[in-house]
Design a protein around this motif. Sequence first.
Motif, PDB file in Angstrom:
ATOM      1  N   GLU A 243       0.857  -1.180   0.000  1.00 54.71           N
ATOM      2  CA  GLU A 243       0.000   0.000   0.000  1.00 54.71           C
ATOM      3  C   GLU A 243       0.898   1.236   0.000  1.00 54.71           C
ATOM      4  O   GLU A 243       2.025   1.215   0.513  1.00 54.71           O
ATOM      5  CB  GLU A 243      -0.976  -0.031   1.176  1.00 54.71           C
ATOM      6  CG  GLU A 243      -0.352  -0.035   2.548  1.00 54.71           C
ATOM      7  CD  GLU A 243      -0.087   1.370   3.042  1.00 54.71           C
ATOM      8  OE1 GLU A 243      -0.682   2.320   2.498  1.00 54.71           O
ATOM      9  OE2 GLU A 243       0.732   1.522   3.959  1.00 54.71           O
ATOM     10  N   PRO A 244       0.450   2.362  -0.583  1.00 54.77           N
ATOM     11  CA  PRO A 244       1.367   3.452  -0.897  1.00 54.77           C
ATOM     12  C   PRO A 244       1.768   4.365   0.258  1.00 54.77           C
ATOM     13  O   PRO A 244       2.772   5.058   0.150  1.00 54.77           O
ATOM     14  CB  PRO A 244       0.598   4.254  -1.951  1.00 54.77           C
ATOM     15  CG  PRO A 244      -0.840   3.960  -1.694  1.00 54.77           C
ATOM     16  CD  PRO A 244      -0.879   2.543  -1.202  1.00 54.77           C
ATOM     17  N   LEU A 245       1.032   4.393   1.349  1.00 54.48           N
ATOM     18  CA  LEU A 245       1.321   5.360   2.396  1.00 54.48           C
ATOM     19  C   LEU A 245       2.380   4.878   3.382  1.00 54.48           C
ATOM     20  O   LEU A 245       3.263   5.639   3.773  1.00 54.48           O
ATOM     21  CB  LEU A 245       0.041   5.731   3.141  1.00 54.48           C
ATOM     22  CG  LEU A 245      -1.022   6.436   2.290  1.00 54.48           C
ATOM     23  CD1 LEU A 245      -2.237   6.776   3.144  1.00 54.48           C
ATOM     24  CD2 LEU A 245      -0.450   7.688   1.633  1.00 54.48           C
ATOM     25  N   GLY A 246       2.297   3.605   3.807  1.00 54.62           N
ATOM     26  CA  GLY A 246       3.259   3.084   4.760  1.00 54.62           C
ATOM     27  C   GLY A 246       4.009   1.871   4.284  1.00 54.62           C
ATOM     28  O   GLY A 246       4.908   1.377   4.969  1.00 54.62           O
ATOM     29  N   GLY A 247       3.629   1.333   3.118  1.00 56.64           N
ATOM     30  CA  GLY A 247       4.338   0.192   2.553  1.00 56.64           C
ATOM     31  C   GLY A 247       3.937  -1.155   3.102  1.00 56.64           C
ATOM     32  O   GLY A 247       4.650  -2.140   2.897  1.00 56.64           O
ATOM     33  N   ALA A 248       2.809  -1.228   3.808  1.00 54.83           N
ATOM     34  CA  ALA A 248       2.373  -2.522   4.327  1.00 54.83           C
ATOM     35  C   ALA A 248       2.029  -3.449   3.166  1.00 54.83           C
ATOM     36  O   ALA A 248       1.324  -3.056   2.236  1.00 54.83           O
ATOM     37  CB  ALA A 248       1.164  -2.351   5.234  1.00 54.83           C
TER      38      ALA A 248
END
Length: 280
Positions: A243-248
Motif C-alpha cells: 500500500e502506498p502510504l506506509g508500505g504494508a
Amino acid sequence: PAPAKPGPVFAAGWGGGPDQLGRDRPPEGSPVGPMSFAVDPKGGLLVLDNVNDRLVRRNADGSANTLIPVGGYPEDVAWADDGSMAVLDRFRDRSVSLFDASGRPLGKLPLEGPGVPDTGSITSIAVDGNDVYAERAHGPMVKPGSLSGVPAADRSEIPGRPSRDGTAFLASGIIEAASGRAYVTVTDRAPLQHRFTRELRLEAPVRQILLLDSDRAGTIYFAAEVQPGQSETQTEIKIVCLEPLGGAPTGTASVAANSLPEESFRDLAALPDGGVLVAP
C-alpha cells in the motif's frame, strides 16, 4: 490483488509476419526473443520485437494495431500518456529513441553523460509528463531529455521511478541476496521527503529484481526472481504488493519464471488499473 478488469492478452507465433514475434537461436551466441513490453493507460500493449527491428502495438482487446520500425539494439520501452513512445538502446546507439503516437520518429536522446557514466547500468526507462528518465541500478533516475527529442541541459536526477498516481518516487534494492532480503523506498514528490522504507523478506535467495512500478491508485508492485530450492536452474518470481502510504504488504503471489532460453530485458509490467502482466 486481482486487477480491477482483465489485462491485455497477447498471443503470437514465432516469425516475421505481422501477427508474429521474432526469435533468433544462433548455433553460437545467446538466443534472443522479444525484449520488453509496456501497457498504456487505455490497456493497449506495446511489445519490443527487436529480432524483427520493430515495435508491435496491439489494442486492448488484443487485435492488431501498428508495426513501428526501430533500429539499433533496443531493450526496453516506455509509453507516455499521450501515446508517445521511448525506446532504450544501452549498448549500440547508447540512446533513447523517441516516437510520437503515430510511430513517427522524433529523434534520439544520448544516454552517456552526467549521471550515466556507464550505459550498461541502466535498468529501465520511464516517462514522466514530457520528461524521459533512465533508471540507474534500480535506484535514481537521470533525465536525458524530453519526449520532443530535446536533450536536457542539466540532466537533473530524481530519487526513483515516478509513481503513476503522481505523488512519489520509487526505488528498490537487495539487502542480502542469500537470505532473500530486499527493500522498497518511497520518497514524496513534493516536498522531496522520505515517506517510508520497507524491508521485504522473500524467504528464498534473490537472483535479481524484475519489477518496481505502481498503478494509478498508488499501489506499489515489486517482483524479484528467487531460488526456492538447491538447483540454480529452478527459480520462480515472487510478487509483492504494497500500500502506498506506509508500505504494508497487501498481497503476494508466486509465478513461474520465464524458462525460455531467449534473452529478455523485461518480463513483467504493472497494469494501470491494478495487477501485474507477466510474459510466460
